[in-house]
Design an enzyme around this catalytic site. Structure first.
Site, mmCIF file in Angstrom:
data_model
loop_
_atom_site.group_PDB
_atom_site.id
_atom_site.type_symbol
_atom_site.label_atom_id
_atom_site.label_comp_id
_atom_site.label_asym_id
_atom_site.label_seq_id
_atom_site.Cartn_x
_atom_site.Cartn_y
_atom_site.Cartn_z
ATOM 1 N N CYS A 1 0.830 -1.211 0.000
ATOM 2 C CA CYS A 1 0.000 0.000 0.000
ATOM 3 C C CYS A 1 0.864 1.261 0.000
ATOM 4 C CB CYS A 1 -0.917 0.026 1.219
ATOM 5 S SG CYS A 1 -2.029 -1.377 1.305
HETATM 6 C C1 BEZ Z 1 0.563 -4.610 1.886
HETATM 7 O O1 BEZ Z 1 0.198 -3.492 1.573
HETATM 8 O O2 BEZ Z 1 1.719 -4.977 1.753
HETATM 9 C C2 BEZ Z 1 -0.438 -5.581 2.419
HETATM 10 C C3 BEZ Z 1 -1.533 -5.133 3.140
HETATM 11 C C4 BEZ Z 1 -2.420 -6.050 3.670
HETATM 12 C C5 BEZ Z 1 -2.205 -7.401 3.472
HETATM 13 C C6 BEZ Z 1 -1.116 -7.838 2.737
HETATM 14 C C7 BEZ Z 1 -0.233 -6.930 2.201
#
Ligand code: BEZ
Length: 212
Positions: free
Chosen positions: A45
């Site tokens: 994210c």
């Molecule tokens: C991420 O942004 O890396 C992420 C967020 C939630 C679950 C898995 C990955």
């Protein structure tokens, strides 16, 4: 029930990093890109929202406003935005919706319980100036989206809306577009003075109308 192409994008009011907003007022007569992400202070994210901020001028050039939503708090959003600005060497200048109540996430069906009971998936809604949903993408949490593809799709949607054309496989800005089959050859040549290239009676190309 999930939102589908051609549906009216529902309006909402929300608390964001740029203050309280009314979605329709925020969009005005512009195009909108509404993005959800699973959570603040997470790696994928962080890269995605950083890229969105780096592409801010590209969205503006396309008369498009961006909004981001997750079920995190305003306090978390504000802290995380500082990290994103640092990591991506950018300035996040669009609102992040703090959707603790899940009101927006549920309105747009961004929580898919078989993927995660609590977090939003990676949804993309492109919304036209008429507030209709023009494109929907859904990615799982582990897979970052391709923001060049989102810009490319936005270009294609805006061209299609303005000139009534379609775009072929893997189309990129500046390449030929497809003439609608509702036009006769005579009408097509009149509408597209740059020329019409006929491959089959149902597959006719013309140079991108507004590309110099
Ligand atoms: C991420 O942004 O890396 C992420 C967020 C939630 C679950 C898995 C990955």
């Amino acid at each position: 029930m999930s939102l589908r192409l051609g549906d009216t994008a529902p309006n909402f009011k929300a608390v964001t990093t740029l203050g309280e907003i009314d979605f329709y007022n925020y969009l005005g007569d512009k195009w909108g890109v509404l993005l959800s992400h699973p959570g603040d202070f997470t790696p994928v994210c962080t890269t995605e929202i950083g890229r969105t901020a780096q592409l801010s001028e590209e969205f503006k050039k396309r008369n498009t406003k961006v909004l981001v939503v997750s079920v995190d708090s305003l306090e978390d959003h504000n802290g995380w935005v500082k990290d994103i600005n640092e990591v991506a060497n950018t300035v996040v200048d669009f609102p992040l919706i703090a959707d603790k109540s899940r009101a927006v996430s549920e309105l747009y069906d961004m929580i898919h319980p078989n993927a995660s009971a609590t977090a939003t998936v990676r949804s993309v809604f492109i919304i036209g100036p008429d507030k209709k949903i023009k494109l929907v993408l859904t990615y799982p949490a582990a897979i970052g989206r391709n923001f060049q593809e989102i810009i490319r799709a936005l270009d294609a949607l805006q061209l299609s809306s303005e000139f009534g054309i379609s775009t072929p496989v893997d189309w990129k800005k500046g390449e030929e577009v497809i003439v609608a089959n509702s036009l006769s050859d005579t009408e097509a040549k009149k509408k597209f003075p740059k020329g019409v290239r006929v491959v089959k009676s149902y597959l006719r190309y013309t140079p991108q109308p507004d590309f110099e």
